[in-house]
Design a protein around this motif. Structure first.
Motif, PDB file in Angstrom:
ATOM      1  N   PRO A 151      -7.524   7.808   2.957  1.00  0.00           N
ATOM      2  CA  PRO A 151      -6.905   7.455   4.251  1.00  0.00           C
ATOM      3  C   PRO A 151      -6.472   5.990   4.330  1.00  0.00           C
ATOM      4  O   PRO A 151      -5.617   5.639   5.136  1.00  0.00           O
ATOM      5  N   MET A 152      -7.043   5.122   3.473  1.00  0.00           N
ATOM      6  CA  MET A 152      -6.671   3.716   3.469  1.00  0.00           C
ATOM      7  C   MET A 152      -5.449   3.461   2.592  1.00  0.00           C
ATOM      8  O   MET A 152      -4.917   2.357   2.581  1.00  0.00           O
ATOM      9  N   GLY A 153      -5.002   4.483   1.871  1.00  0.00           N
ATOM     10  CA  GLY A 153      -3.884   4.301   0.966  1.00  0.00           C
ATOM     11  C   GLY A 153      -4.326   3.672  -0.344  1.00  0.00           C
ATOM     12  O   GLY A 153      -5.492   3.311  -0.521  1.00  0.00           O
ATOM     13  N   THR A 154      -3.386   3.515  -1.260  1.00  0.00           N
ATOM     14  CA  THR A 154      -3.685   2.940  -2.570  1.00  0.00           C
ATOM     15  C   THR A 154      -2.936   1.627  -2.741  1.00  0.00           C
ATOM     16  O   THR A 154      -1.731   1.552  -2.522  1.00  0.00           O
ATOM     17  N   PHE A 155      -3.679   0.586  -3.122  1.00  0.00           N
ATOM     18  CA  PHE A 155      -3.062  -0.718  -3.368  1.00  0.00           C
ATOM     19  C   PHE A 155      -2.197  -0.644  -4.621  1.00  0.00           C
ATOM     20  O   PHE A 155      -2.644  -0.188  -5.673  1.00  0.00           O
ATOM     21  N   THR A 156      -0.946  -1.108  -4.499  1.00  0.00           N
ATOM     22  CA  THR A 156      -0.031  -1.032  -5.644  1.00  0.00           C
ATOM     23  C   THR A 156       0.437  -2.400  -6.125  1.00  0.00           C
ATOM     24  O   THR A 156       0.608  -2.604  -7.329  1.00  0.00           O
ATOM     25  N   LYS A 157       0.650  -3.321  -5.216  1.00  0.00           N
ATOM     26  CA  LYS A 157       1.132  -4.643  -5.630  1.00  0.00           C
ATOM     27  C   LYS A 157       0.813  -5.657  -4.543  1.00  0.00           C
ATOM     28  O   LYS A 157       0.793  -5.329  -3.351  1.00  0.00           O
ATOM     29  N   PRO A 158       0.553  -6.914  -4.927  1.00  0.00           N
ATOM     30  CA  PRO A 158       0.266  -7.947  -3.928  1.00  0.00           C
ATOM     31  C   PRO A 158       1.554  -8.530  -3.341  1.00  0.00           C
ATOM     32  O   PRO A 158       2.372  -9.077  -4.067  1.00  0.00           O
ATOM     33  N   VAL A 159       1.741  -8.374  -2.046  1.00  0.00           N
ATOM     34  CA  VAL A 159       2.903  -8.945  -1.358  1.00  0.00           C
ATOM     35  C   VAL A 159       2.380  -9.692  -0.137  1.00  0.00           C
ATOM     36  O   VAL A 159       1.951  -9.077   0.840  1.00  0.00           O
ATOM     37  N   GLY A 160       2.371 -11.020  -0.211  1.00  0.00           N
ATOM     38  CA  GLY A 160       1.820 -11.830   0.868  1.00  0.00           C
ATOM     39  C   GLY A 160       2.832 -12.792   1.451  1.00  0.00           C
ATOM     40  O   GLY A 160       4.043 -12.628   1.275  1.00  0.00           O
ATOM     41  N   THR A 161       2.342 -13.831   2.152  1.00  0.00           N
ATOM     42  CA  THR A 161       3.216 -14.787   2.829  1.00  0.00           C
ATOM     43  C   THR A 161       3.078 -16.203   2.280  1.00  0.00           C
ATOM     44  O   THR A 161       3.654 -17.125   2.835  1.00  0.00           O
ATOM     45  N   GLY A 162       2.296 -16.397   1.219  1.00  0.00           N
ATOM     46  CA  GLY A 162       2.044 -17.737   0.701  1.00  0.00           C
ATOM     47  C   GLY A 162       3.201 -18.341  -0.062  1.00  0.00           C
ATOM     48  O   GLY A 162       4.278 -17.753  -0.195  1.00  0.00           O
ATOM     49  N   GLN A 163       2.968 -19.535  -0.605  1.00  0.00           N
ATOM     50  CA  GLN A 163       4.015 -20.250  -1.338  1.00  0.00           C
ATOM     51  C   GLN A 163       4.474 -19.506  -2.584  1.00  0.00           C
ATOM     52  O   GLN A 163       5.600 -19.667  -3.024  1.00  0.00           O
ATOM     53  N   TRP A 164       3.588 -18.682  -3.146  1.00  0.00           N
ATOM     54  CA  TRP A 164       3.865 -18.068  -4.432  1.00  0.00           C
ATOM     55  C   TRP A 164       3.858 -16.553  -4.338  1.00  0.00           C
ATOM     56  O   TRP A 164       3.225 -15.973  -3.461  1.00  0.00           O
ATOM     57  N   ILE A 217       0.847  -1.191   0.000  1.00  0.00           N
ATOM     58  CA  ILE A 217       0.000   0.000   0.000  1.00  0.00           C
ATOM     59  C   ILE A 217       0.888   1.248   0.000  1.00  0.00           C
ATOM     60  O   ILE A 217       1.858   1.332   0.755  1.00  0.00           O
ATOM     61  N   THR A 218       0.555   2.194  -0.846  1.00  0.00           N
ATOM     62  CA  THR A 218       1.268   3.466  -0.846  1.00  0.00           C
ATOM     63  C   THR A 218       0.351   4.545  -0.292  1.00  0.00           C
ATOM     64  O   THR A 218      -0.871   4.482  -0.444  1.00  0.00           O
ATOM     65  N   GLU A 219       0.940   5.520   0.365  1.00  0.00           N
ATOM     66  CA  GLU A 219       0.158   6.602   0.950  1.00  0.00           C
ATOM     67  C   GLU A 219      -0.493   7.445  -0.145  1.00  0.00           C
ATOM     68  O   GLU A 219       0.110   7.726  -1.169  1.00  0.00           O
ATOM     69  N   ASP A 220      -1.742   7.815   0.124  1.00  0.00           N
ATOM     70  CA  ASP A 220      -2.497   8.623  -0.816  1.00  0.00           C
ATOM     71  C   ASP A 220      -3.212   9.718  -0.026  1.00  0.00           C
ATOM     72  O   ASP A 220      -4.086   9.409   0.790  1.00  0.00           O
ATOM     73  N   PRO A 221      -2.844  10.971  -0.226  1.00  0.00           N
ATOM     74  CA  PRO A 221      -3.466  12.066   0.537  1.00  0.00           C
ATOM     75  C   PRO A 221      -4.989  12.083   0.428  1.00  0.00           C
ATOM     76  O   PRO A 221      -5.680  12.498   1.343  1.00  0.00           O
ATOM     77  N   GLY A 222      -5.515  11.630  -0.692  1.00  0.00           N
ATOM     78  CA  GLY A 222      -6.963  11.652  -0.882  1.00  0.00           C
ATOM     79  C   GLY A 222      -7.659  10.404  -0.404  1.00  0.00           C
ATOM     80  O   GLY A 222      -8.888  10.306  -0.488  1.00  0.00           O
TER      81      GLY A 222
END
Length: 552
Positions: A330-343, A323-328
């Protein structure tokens, strides 16, 4: 791992590694600077600091390892029994877990020591009696998921005993989370035992113990600071090494999956009216107790909360770097999926394809292939043709990537493809429009349920790919029971009697019952874009309802 192996080696081969007796007192040699005979110097009684540190490994590690083994011996069997058996046994064990989890270990240790006396064994006893509970809770939750897996259901169907299923299929699959928690517990016990020995409630004076050595060095803090440094460094290295070994879970970008990351993700959906149907959304406060413990205070306690926290939506965990900060926003903007799974995602082309590669930081079993590529093929028939032509290797899914029934039967009968079936929580529903006057009568709705032969749908239309509905939900859906999730048998005679009880009688002999001059007939609206087999299904339902006089 290297640090742990060095500690274990030194602890096992103490007489070989240690050149001096850690208990030999020689006042003439007290507090010299490090030398060849005493590489780390001596303490205030002339005892070799290095030898005492090495012998202290035995005391610290043996206490921590034995305590953790005892926690495992209590928690793991109880967790397996609770998760696999369910019912009142599960409730009883989980209430014991709740009780054990409520007592503060530090205060309990002080109480036990006050009654039984100061000793490492008594301190260890406290941690065993209280810290088995997390093992039981983690194992239970893992077993609940495992017992619904295909390989376990197959073992049950083959007649395997519960003991055999647990030994062959359950235990091996709960090892990973157990190891992670066990290493963290070893580190915690090392630190706590050293702390109690430091204040005189654990190992007693003269014992070669890291906590005792720290306590002895207090009065020499300014004149001989190394006396304090060496045991402190040993404790720090041991705790650090076991914490790193048990740390285990990282995001695919290499950042830690820790308490702060959990809170970051929870804040993205708690208190959100969009998820008001969940009890767990009503959070009063969240706090990171340490790097791997989160304390959540809910506004209202409710049994479903723990189950709700296992839902992939909205309870998903992304790296904060997703998530990147977005002034407009408050939840920010999703930019890329980075998780903890196998892939982890390697590439993405919108509406075309995306590729996954193994997550190098994955804590569990590594994937056996080096790449997964998913292609976007919207049309169901085109997906089946892509499989037949060799363009793709795997096809299927509940909704996304679904195989049309006609194509599935063709693939199955060809003998060229392997068909795998797994359980699902999806069901086919017919929804009633409550604005229609006839549907406001419960007897009419019941009659339609009794009129339709759901077993024939499963066996004849779906060729046994699926089961007849014996309730509104599949058995695997949480909180479904025989009492609250029941179905209706195929009983056309009963359906006709229910229609008569609702006042629908065929008075003109055309086969269609009417009431107040209105025939019992309805429009059945459906879409076949994603489910072509619904056309055959709708025609069968039309025929079934017609057999009891309902015109569709």
């Amino acid at each position: 791992m290297i640090i742990i192996l060095l500690f274990i080696f030194a602890g096992i081969f103490v007489p070989i590694v240690s050149a001096n007796d850690p208990y030999t007192v020689d006042i003439t040699q007290k507090l010299p600077k490090p030398c060849t005979e005493f590489p780390l110097g001596t303490d205030h009684l002339g005892r070799c600091m290095l030898s005492r540190l090495i012998y202290g490994i035995r005391t610290s590690l043996s206490t921590a390892i034995i305590a953790t083994i005892l926690m495992l011996a209590i928690g793991v069997p109880l967790g397996i029994v609770a998760g696999y058996t369910g019912g009142w046994i599960d409730n009883l064990i989980m209430r014991l877990v709740d009780i054990a989890s409520t007592f503060p270990s530090g205060l309990c240790a002080l109480g036990i020591v006050g009654v039984l006396g100061s000793s490492t064994v008594n301190i260890m006893l406290v941690f065993v009696l209280l810290w088995w509970a997390p093992f039981a809770r983690i194992v239970r939750s893992t077993v609940i998921k495992l017992k619904e897996k295909e390989f376990v259901l197959a073992a049950v169907a083959s007649g395997s005993s519960r003991v055999s299923i647990i030994l062959k299929h359950i235990i091996l699959n709960v090892i990973s989370p157990i190891i992670v928690l066990a290493t963290l517990r070893i580190a915690a016990v090392i630190m706590h035992v050293a702390g109690f020995s430091f204040i005189g409630l654990g190992s007693q004076p003269l014992t070669a113990d890291w906590g005792v050595m720290l306590s002895d060095s207090r009065q020499y803090l300014t004149s001989q600071p190394l006396m304090l440094v060496w045991p402190g460094l040993a404790i720090m290295l041991a705790v650090f090494a076991f914490n790193m070994l048990g740390e285990g879970v990282k995001f695919s970008d290499g950042t830690d999956f820790n308490a702060e990351a959990v809170i970051f993700n929870l804040k993205r959906w708690v208190k959100n009216p969009r998820h008001a149907s969940l009890t767990s959304v009503n959070v009063e406060s969240m706090e990171a107790v340490d790097n791997y413990t989160v304390k959540i205070v809910f506004e209202n306690g409710a049994y479903p909360i723990l189950t709700e926290l296992t839902y992939p939506r909205p309870v998903r965990f992304l790296s904060p770097s997703s998530i990147t900060e977005d002034p407009g926003n408050p939840m920010g903007t999703f930019t890329k999926p980075v998780g903890t799974g196998q892939w982890m995602l390697e590439s993405y082309e919108k509406d075309q394809e995306f590729t996954f590669v193994p997550n190098p930081y994955y804590w569990g079993e590594k994937p056996k292939i080096d790449r997964l590529k998913f292609k976007v093929i919207p049309d169901g028939q085109a997906r089946a043709l892509a499989l037949q032509s060799g363009e793709i290797d795997i096809l299927g899914g509940d909704l996304i990537g679904k195989i049309p029934m006609e194509s599935l039967l063709e693939l199955k009968n060809s003998g060229n493809f392997e068909i795998s079936l797994v359980g699902t929580m999806c069901s086919h529903f017919i929804a009633f429009n409550q604005e229609v006057e006839a549907f406001q009568d419960k007897n009419v709705r019941l009659a339609m349920n009794y009129a339709i032969n759901k077993k024939s749908i499963a066996e004849d239309i779906f060729d046994n790919i699926g089961l007849e509905a014996n309730g509104l939900y599949q058995n695997g859906v949480p909180y479904t029971t025989i009492e609250n999730n029941y179905g209706f048998s195929n009983d056309k005679e009963k359906a006709q009697k229910l229609l008569e009880a609702a006042g629908y009688i065929d008075t003109n002999g055309d086969g269609i019952p009417e009431k107040n001059g209105k025939n019992l007939e309805f429009n059945f609206v459906l879409t076949t874009a994603e489910f072509p087999e619904r056309k055959s299904l709708a025609e069968f339902v039309q025929s079934e309802l017609s057999s009891v006089g309902i015109m569709v």
